[in-house]
Design a protein around this motif. Structure first.
Motif, mmCIF file in Angstrom:
data_model
loop_
_atom_site.group_PDB
_atom_site.id
_atom_site.type_symbol
_atom_site.label_atom_id
_atom_site.label_comp_id
_atom_site.label_asym_id
_atom_site.label_seq_id
_atom_site.Cartn_x
_atom_site.Cartn_y
_atom_site.Cartn_z
ATOM 1 N N MET B 94 0.842 -1.205 0.000
ATOM 2 C CA MET B 94 0.000 0.000 0.000
ATOM 3 C C MET B 94 0.873 1.249 0.000
ATOM 4 S SD MET B 94 -3.541 -0.517 0.849
ATOM 5 C CE MET B 94 -4.008 0.030 2.457
ATOM 6 N N CYS B 95 0.337 2.275 -0.631
ATOM 7 C CA CYS B 95 1.125 3.474 -0.883
ATOM 8 C C CYS B 95 1.001 4.527 0.210
ATOM 9 C CB CYS B 95 0.688 4.074 -2.211
ATOM 10 S SG CYS B 95 -1.104 4.235 -2.325
ATOM 11 N N HIS B 96 0.273 4.228 1.264
ATOM 12 C CA HIS B 96 0.038 5.245 2.297
ATOM 13 C C HIS B 96 -0.359 4.536 3.585
ATOM 14 C CE1 HIS B 96 -3.911 4.208 0.644
ATOM 15 N NE2 HIS B 96 -4.317 4.360 1.885
ATOM 16 N N CYS B 127 -0.590 9.863 -2.459
ATOM 17 C CA CYS B 127 -1.574 9.120 -1.666
ATOM 18 C C CYS B 127 -1.590 9.481 -0.181
ATOM 19 C CB CYS B 127 -1.363 7.631 -1.841
ATOM 20 S SG CYS B 127 -0.981 7.172 -3.537
#
Lengths: 114, 224
Positions: B94-96, B127
């Motif tokens: 996941m980017c965040h 993000c």
């Protein structure tokens, strides 16, 4: 990658609402996505398909995306204009004191259930 | 036509996270630990800046750090050398981080007795800005080689941050980076943003930033 987290959120919210309404299966989910929100619909659709296979209540659930047009208002001259071709600079007076009125939305509008 | 029943939701996808973030902010307030969410692109010098900041703050504040990355623990290793409490969070692709992931991190870190917790978010200007982590203060680093046009290209992160740190000022002579323009572009999106030019490498500007942070923590502790 951003879309992965967003799909998890949509999926969890929809399952929660469905359970509250004693629903067995969700037929479709309608999202409202702003034209300049950072979510890319094509990626969303791919991840959605994958997600629906792992959540029984959402098997074969259709994702319907409604786009919301992006509109910016100029604080100096008060006019509104289309955000996408113009960006932050007002095409009428050249001011950069502008703000987005619509276009950054990411909403679950409704779900169709059996 | 099939007869399906429609349930109207009209719910912002980020609404759940926003509510959770507000709850986490209250929990942190009760425990007396000030949470900073530090964002930037990869390679802007988050970890190096943190090590310098920790050195400047650790005599007065008890600090904990959460390093968030998709994988590896290189950053946590670097931070642990400063002697503060640190954990590495893996986002698994996941980017965040969102508020719930931040809460899980805080639970693992253990914040008993800490005054200041710094979350080093995943290196990414897009993000992390979309997801409120529940932090009391949002801060971002823009480094000189990235260019002064970034507030125009990634407006949201500049909009949600209380402070912009401009790092790597020691290399200013080698880049066409315009300090006045970057301030103007950032303030266009966020008139209240505080701006701190620093060089984490030489230590230039760290004192001013550390003093401001101490003041923010103090103000927050005094608030009802």
């Amino acid at each position: 990658m951003h879309e992965l987290g967003v799909v998890f959120r949509v999926s969890d919210s929809v399952v929660k609402v469905a359970e509250q309404n004693n629903v067995q299966r969700v037929h479709s989910v309608t999202l409202e996505i702003g034209q300049v929100s950072t979510v890319i619909p094509e990626y969303l659709e791919d991840i959605w398909k994958w997600n629906c296979k792992r959540v029984p209540m959402l098997n074969d659930c259709e994702l319907i995306i409604e786009q919301i047009h992006a509109i910016t208002r100029c604080e100096d001259c008060g006019k509104t204009y289309d955000t996408v071709p113009q960006g932050i600079t007002c095409p009428y007076c050249g001011s950069e004191h502008t703000f987005l009125v619509t276009g950054n939305e990411f909403n679950i509008k409704e779900i169709a259930v059996e | 036509m099939d007869s399906y029943r429609i349930i109207q939701l009209k719910q912002s996808v980020f609404a759940d996270n926003d509510a959770d973030a507000d709850l986490l902010r209250r929990e942190m307030k009760e425990k007396g630990a000030f949470l900073i969410n530090l964002m930037s692109s990869p390679g802007s010098g988050k970890t190096t800046t943190l090590t310098k900041l920790i050195a400047a703050l650790k005599d007065e504040l008890s600090i904990g750090v959460m390093e968030a990355d998709i994988d590896s623990d290189v950053d946590a290793d670097t931070i642990s050398a400063t002697g503060v409490k640190v954990i590495q969070l893996h986002t698994g692709g996941m980017c965040h981080l969102d508020a719930d992931m931040t809460r899980q991190g805080i639970r693992q870190l253990g914040i008993e007795g800490l005054d200041l917790v710094i979350l080093e978010n995943v290196g990414n200007l897009v993000c992390p800005a979309e997801f409120d982590t529940g932090a009391a203060l949002n801060m971002m680093i823009l480094s000189v080689p990235e260019g002064h046009d970034k507030p125009l290209k990634y407006p949201l992160v500049f909009q949600v941050c209380n402070a912009m740190i401009i790092n790597k000022t020691d290399v200013l002579p080698y880049f066409d980076f315009d300090m006045e323009k970057v301030s103007k572009f950032a303030r266009m999106r966020n008139p209240n943003i505080e701006i701190f030019p620093i060089s984490a490498k030489t230590g230039d500007g760290i004192d001013a930033l550390a003093a401001w942070l101490k003041q923010q923590v103090k103000k927050w502790k005094e608030q009802e």
